[in-house]
Write a protein that holds these residues in place. Structure first.
Motif, PDB file in Angstrom:
ATOM      1  N   LEU A   1       0.474  -1.410   0.045  1.00 16.80           N
ATOM      2  CA  LEU A   1      -0.134   0.152   0.411  1.00 16.80           C
ATOM      3  C   LEU A   1       0.965   0.956   0.031  1.00 16.80           C
ATOM      4  O   LEU A   1       1.491   1.818   1.114  1.00 16.80           O
ATOM      5  N   SER A   2       1.164   1.843  -0.982  1.00 15.91           N
ATOM      6  CA  SER A   2       1.769   3.250  -1.676  1.00 15.91           C
ATOM      7  C   SER A   2       1.696   3.996  -0.928  1.00 15.91           C
ATOM      8  O   SER A   2       0.331   4.440  -1.974  1.00 15.91           O
ATOM      9  N   LEU A   3       1.518   5.359  -0.150  1.00 10.86           N
ATOM     10  CA  LEU A   3       1.435   6.785  -0.098  1.00 10.86           C
ATOM     11  C   LEU A   3       1.337   7.455  -0.992  1.00 10.86           C
ATOM     12  O   LEU A   3       1.226   8.537  -0.917  1.00 10.86           O
ATOM     13  N   ARG A   4       2.454   7.114  -2.079  1.00 10.26           N
ATOM     14  CA  ARG A   4       3.077   8.187  -2.973  1.00 10.26           C
ATOM     15  C   ARG A   4       1.818   9.403  -3.729  1.00 10.26           C
ATOM     16  O   ARG A   4       2.235  10.074  -4.157  1.00 10.26           O
ATOM     17  N   GLN A   5       0.721   8.297  -4.073  1.00 10.76           N
ATOM     18  CA  GLN A   5      -0.184   9.440  -4.971  1.00 10.76           C
ATOM     19  C   GLN A   5      -1.057  10.347  -3.975  1.00 10.76           C
ATOM     20  O   GLN A   5      -1.394  11.209  -4.174  1.00 10.76           O
ATOM     21  N   MET A   6      -0.235  10.069  -2.192  1.00 13.66           N
ATOM     22  CA  MET A   6      -1.154  11.058  -1.431  1.00 13.66           C
ATOM     23  C   MET A   6      -0.171  12.168  -0.807  1.00 13.66           C
ATOM     24  O   MET A   6       0.552  12.130  -0.361  1.00 13.66           O
ATOM     25  N   ASN A   7       0.286  13.349  -2.159  1.00 14.29           N
ATOM     26  CA  ASN A   7       1.182  13.964  -1.477  1.00 14.29           C
ATOM     27  C   ASN A   7       0.921  15.258  -1.593  1.00 14.29           C
ATOM     28  O   ASN A   7       1.547  16.477  -2.928  1.00 14.29           O
ATOM     29  N   LYS A   8       0.206  15.702  -1.571  1.00 16.37           N
ATOM     30  CA  LYS A   8      -0.464  17.485  -1.256  1.00 16.37           C
ATOM     31  C   LYS A   8       0.178  17.981   0.222  1.00 16.37           C
ATOM     32  O   LYS A   8      -0.928  17.287   1.055  1.00 16.37           O
ATOM     33  N   VAL A   9      -0.128  19.498  -0.218  1.00 19.37           N
ATOM     34  CA  VAL A   9       0.110  19.888   1.380  1.00 19.37           C
ATOM     35  C   VAL A   9      -1.666  20.600   1.362  1.00 19.37           C
ATOM     36  O   VAL A   9      -1.947  20.760   0.688  1.00 19.37           O
ATOM     37  N   ARG A  10      -1.797  19.855   2.717  1.00 15.02           N
ATOM     38  CA  ARG A  10      -3.700  20.544   3.203  1.00 15.02           C
ATOM     39  C   ARG A  10      -3.279  21.992   3.120  1.00 15.02           C
ATOM     40  O   ARG A  10      -4.034  22.717   3.248  1.00 15.02           O
ATOM     41  N   ASP A  11      -2.739  22.926   4.417  1.00 18.96           N
ATOM     42  CA  ASP A  11      -2.610  23.954   4.798  1.00 18.96           C
ATOM     43  C   ASP A  11      -1.182  24.199   5.768  1.00 18.96           C
ATOM     44  O   ASP A  11      -0.846  22.875   6.230  1.00 18.96           O
ATOM     45  N   PHE A  12      -1.324  25.595   5.476  1.00 17.76           N
ATOM     46  CA  PHE A  12      -0.310  25.833   6.463  1.00 17.76           C
ATOM     47  C   PHE A  12      -0.847  27.307   7.128  1.00 17.76           C
ATOM     48  O   PHE A  12      -1.279  28.199   6.646  1.00 17.76           O
ATOM     49  N   ASP A  13      -0.370  27.602   8.594  1.00 17.62           N
ATOM     50  CA  ASP A  13      -0.975  27.955   8.744  1.00 17.62           C
ATOM     51  C   ASP A  13       0.170  29.687   9.623  1.00 17.62           C
ATOM     52  O   ASP A  13       1.252  29.106  10.779  1.00 17.62           O
ATOM     53  N   PRO A  14       0.701  30.298   8.749  1.00 18.13           N
ATOM     54  CA  PRO A  14       1.862  30.753   9.156  1.00 18.13           C
ATOM     55  C   PRO A  14       1.903  31.624  10.849  1.00 18.13           C
ATOM     56  O   PRO A  14       3.323  31.941  11.024  1.00 18.13           O
ATOM     57  N   VAL A  15       1.446  31.550  11.275  1.00 23.39           N
ATOM     58  CA  VAL A  15       0.698  32.446  12.671  1.00 23.39           C
ATOM     59  C   VAL A  15       1.365  31.424  13.672  1.00 23.39           C
ATOM     60  O   VAL A  15       2.396  32.014  14.485  1.00 23.39           O
ATOM     61  N   SER A  16       0.959  29.911  13.891  1.00 23.63           N
ATOM     62  CA  SER A  16       1.348  28.872  14.532  1.00 23.63           C
ATOM     63  C   SER A  16       2.299  28.346  14.534  1.00 23.63           C
ATOM     64  O   SER A  16       3.058  27.587  14.593  1.00 23.63           O
ATOM     65  N   GLY A  17       2.992  27.937  13.023  1.00 23.63           N
ATOM     66  CA  GLY A  17       3.722  27.184  12.219  1.00 23.63           C
ATOM     67  C   GLY A  17       2.319  25.904  11.999  1.00 23.63           C
ATOM     68  O   GLY A  17       3.687  25.180  11.644  1.00 23.63           O
ATOM     69  N   ALA A  18       1.715  25.548  12.086  1.00 20.12           N
ATOM     70  CA  ALA A  18       1.616  24.216  12.127  1.00 20.12           C
ATOM     71  C   ALA A  18       1.139  24.266  10.798  1.00 20.12           C
ATOM     72  O   ALA A  18       0.798  25.330   9.630  1.00 20.12           O
ATOM     73  N   PHE A  19       1.581  23.404  10.376  1.00 17.12           N
ATOM     74  CA  PHE A  19       2.197  22.739   8.862  1.00 17.12           C
ATOM     75  C   PHE A  19       0.924  21.129   8.471  1.00 17.12           C
ATOM     76  O   PHE A  19       1.256  20.423   9.037  1.00 17.12           O
ATOM     77  N   LYS A  20      -0.039  20.906   8.021  1.00 18.83           N
ATOM     78  CA  LYS A  20      -0.783  19.685   7.487  1.00 18.83           C
ATOM     79  C   LYS A  20      -0.745  19.471   6.112  1.00 18.83           C
ATOM     80  O   LYS A  20      -0.800  19.757   5.073  1.00 18.83           O
ATOM     81  N   CYS A  21      -0.447  18.273   6.012  1.00 21.83           N
ATOM     82  CA  CYS A  21       0.032  17.805   4.766  1.00 21.83           C
ATOM     83  C   CYS A  21      -0.572  15.711   4.262  1.00 21.83           C
ATOM     84  O   CYS A  21      -1.328  15.312   5.403  1.00 21.83           O
ATOM     85  N   ASP A  22      -0.799  15.695   3.382  1.00 26.75           N
ATOM     86  CA  ASP A  22      -0.656  14.151   2.912  1.00 26.75           C
ATOM     87  C   ASP A  22       0.310  13.711   3.336  1.00 26.75           C
ATOM     88  O   ASP A  22       1.597  13.675   3.326  1.00 26.75           O
TER      89      ASP A  22
END
Lengths: 493, 493
Positions: free
Chosen positions: A113-134
């Motif tokens: 089960l390869s995850l390599r096609q789930m490769n999107k950045v979901r969100d980034f909040d420059p204030v808190s620094g929270a980075f969310k991605c696949d």
């Protein structure tokens, strides 16, 4: 395509038997997967060569999977897992397939089960620094995205061009800057995980502080895909440092390496971002390997240290580092040092540290161990192993099989890597190394796996670092989450 | 002795019923405990007043336990738990009893297991910074020990004179410097835990990096003593900073507070150790409370921020902070600021932040909420609550019941504390606040408990911040570790 074909794991380790409870993949299963996955989300072995998925990058382990699934959404991962769990089809989750312990390739015919096609950045909040991605975002892409946003990913690895964020979290990777940014257990804010039964458990929207119940995500960090498939990650990015400095130092003993580390923590404090050591043997191999590159220091030394600082003000940082080096020279702690004058030199200094593993590997191959010990004991394991191999008359010029036995690693984290550079792999060397290395670590209450994990290589070796009750607990956790044991079998606990 | 007697929890919350599966303590049980515990390890209710153990320090919750056990060793804790589990005697583990959610006192007749006589420092390694101690070591003593060894405990709380290291870990406390030193999930190196059945599970010798299996200790961090009793803690101490600076700033809007935070992260970066905000109402109450103390700023502002830096070089840090303030003034981000010129002024500036809670409490009492939200939403909850209470005509001079509804907290961690300072507690206010506050947080995907935990107060409220499947998982964890449910019942999940 991998150039060298590894021996099939099933043949190299005949004692490991396929779990007969697992179903063998059939046409009906394939039909089901095709019913909701697009053509580019399935690779079958009929015609296609699956060797890059079946074989690990050390060319040491090779499975025989006939099916790679590369779903593009969490919902599809969920559907796959639900079906596999019901049908008792075994599954290996795979990220960048860069692990060093045979954790990310099948042993027999497990579905990959390869995850390599789930490769999107979901969100980034420059204030808190929270980075969310696949999970399948490649680390270098995460680095690039964050760099473009004036931040950095809180972890760096030599395999950054291939390893994926989900894999990094699944293996609890350590890397070069743990000393400064801390471990993933502190930095991961939230995870989205598909459980073996297909359920999706997510706290990926989690905030910096959240005390509402047990911290469920923690068990998945470092679980190597044995109790769930990480599909999304939220992690705390750090502000990008404006100043980077480093220096390469020669020292006369490991005791002095420790004294220098204590001094660095005190005097460089908040800007100290790496404190790496290499022994003489590591650098000797590296000098041969980087033959066209002039060595950084004038003399040879028993030990070398690379110190990196990163901070917000170049003048301040340089002043601190210069004052530190000056007083270390005055105190006769260090004999010689070379400080980077610009970014090119900064990169060049890192090259000497980062070239140690390929240098050791360049003679034919290497036996590789990764351990944590108390700092006072850290180098002793390398000493003990070298003495043992020397006593057996195995180290020296050809035709002796061993070129060198060397130690290097992350002093700041109490983590040593032991490389035995060889011209050939022999049963005699293997017999001298194992279980000797593990027993030695056990006697010093160290960890037999600091950052590389367990995988297939160290499966069954946990008792060297863990008590009976801890191992029983781990087995209970595995059983509780994955009652059919379909996730990443023959490995870990 | 506690001055004010709280109403018995059993009477104040008649809907909560004693679990009839639990045995009632009898003479035989007492005889057993006396068989291996010394006289100074047992306090019985016959004659002795157990109110300090039965009642929480907010004087809000009061249990009816007749027995306090204060064992001096892990083995004795183990013996106690084994017996209680077999006999189905319910147990509340208790540290410094300073929690704010009724987590550390009994609800009915649970046995109180106090860790306060397990109060020895076990080991400190100045090279790695690993500090190992009994769970019952008071935080201020841990701070003092480490300060004497040129290090600091990586966490500080207003309750440091009473709270204990084990309790801090059990509640996953956050505190004033999480921004700089990170969370306990990253800093705790190992734990020694007594399980409900008396088994001792320990990885207290753990090293900075250890990837040998699931990270078992993580679930106990923040579990509030519901699945095991923490008896020993190993934690990473940080080098003591040589320079401490702070400044108190007036600002015109919460948007500017956020902009200033982003700027501070960028420009103060590695030395930024606290970024606290207070609204105008918080400081108004505090001005009344600290009436003999001249206020730090010349003018009144809608918001105030306290910025602290800590680093290794006073000149560098002061230069960075001064440059930061200068450019923030030039950019008109801030209107006015007061920087500490010396350690006395540094402490005085902190006094204004730390006095907000007692100031709010000084009018009679307060309703208190502790939440995490995305920074952009952080202050909106305070606005919404104030508006709602104002619309009901409840805020104002006596005889109106509410003095003020104020918000303050840790911007750096996305954590706001909401205090509703009241002259009296009324059902009307309570009805306006709950479930309104929780529903508001839920609508913004925030956490209803950022750092105070769940305890008795928020038991049953998890669904505002957690999904059904997460709560089911938590219940399964609880059931797996504590099948007889004897540990800290009627609370948490």
């Amino acid at each position: 395509m991998v150039a060298i074909a590894a021996q099939l794991t099933a043949e190299a380790y005949p004692k490991v038997q396929r779990n007969q409870d697992f179903k063998v993949l059939n046409d009906e299963d394939l039909k089901y997967f095709h019913s909701f996955l697009n053509d580019d989300e399935i690779i079958e072995a009929n015609g296609d060569d699956l060797v890059t998925y079946n074989q690990d990058w050390m060319n040491k382990y090779r499975g025989q999977s006939n099916l790679v699934l590369l779903p593009k959404s969490t919902e599809k991962v969920s559907k796959i897992m639900k079906y596999c769990n019901e049908q008792k089809l075994a599954v290996v989750p795979q990220g960048g397939n860069t692990d060093l312990v045979g954790a990310s390739v099948p042993v027999f015919d497990e579905i990959i089960l390869s995850l390599r096609q789930m490769n999107k950045v979901r969100d980034f909040d420059p204030v808190s620094g929270a980075f969310k991605c696949d999970a399948g975002v490649v680390m270098k892409d995460a680095h690039q995205f964050l760099r473009d946003n004036d931040h950095i990913f809180p972890l760096d690895l030599p395999s950054r061009n291939a390893c994926q964020v989900g894999g990094v979290v699944s293996t609890n990777a350590g890397g070069l800057n743990l000393l400064r940014y801390g471990s993933l257990h502190g930095n991961v804010l939230g995870l989205e995980v598909v459980l073996p039964n297909g359920e999706i458990i997510s706290n990926i929207d989690a905030l910096r502080k959240d005390n509402t119940g047990y911290d469920l995500k923690q068990l998945f960090i470092g679980a190597e895909g044995t109790i769930g498939v990480i599909t999304g990650v939220s992690i705390l990015a750090a502000p990008k440092p404006k100043a980077l400095n480093n220096t390469f130092i020669g020292l006369e003993s490991f005791d002095i390496v420790q004294d220098l580390f204590v001094k660095a923590k005190k005097e460089l404090s908040e800007i100290l971002s790496a404190f790496e050591f290499m022994d003489n043997g590591s650098i000797k191999c590296t000098i041969e390997y980087l033959k066209d590159e002039p060595f950084l220091l004038k003399k040879e030394h028993p030990f070398y240290v690379l110190i990196e600082t990163s901070g917000s003000n170049q003048d301040h940082d340089q002043e601190k580092l210069s004052a530190f080096i000056k007083s270390a020279l005055e105190e006769k702690l260090i004999s010689e040092s070379h400080m980077a004058a610009n970014i090119d030199e900064y990169n060049k200094i890192w090259t000497w540290r980062k070239s140690v593993p390929p240098a050791c590997n360049s003679y034919g191959g290497m036996y590789k161990y990764d351990m944590s010990l108390k700092l006072k004991d850290l180098y002793s394991v390398s000493d003990a192993v070298t003495k043992r191999l020397n006593a057996a008359g195995l180290i020296g010029d050809a035709p002796k099989p061993i070129v060198a036995s060397v130690g290097y690693g992350h002093v700041g984290d109490g983590n040593i890597h032991l490389n035995i550079a060889v011209r050939e792999f022999t049963k005699e060397i293997e017999g001298l190394l194992e279980p000797f290395v593990y027993e030695y670590i056990q006697s010093k209450k160290g960890s037999i796996s600091a950052e590389h994990g367990i995988g297939f290589h160290k499966h069954g070796h946990l008792h060297y670092s863990r008590s009976e009750i801890e191992i029983r607990f781990m087995k209970e956790i595995k059983k509780h989450y994955d009652p059919n044991a379909i996730l990443n079998p023959y490995k870990y606990v």
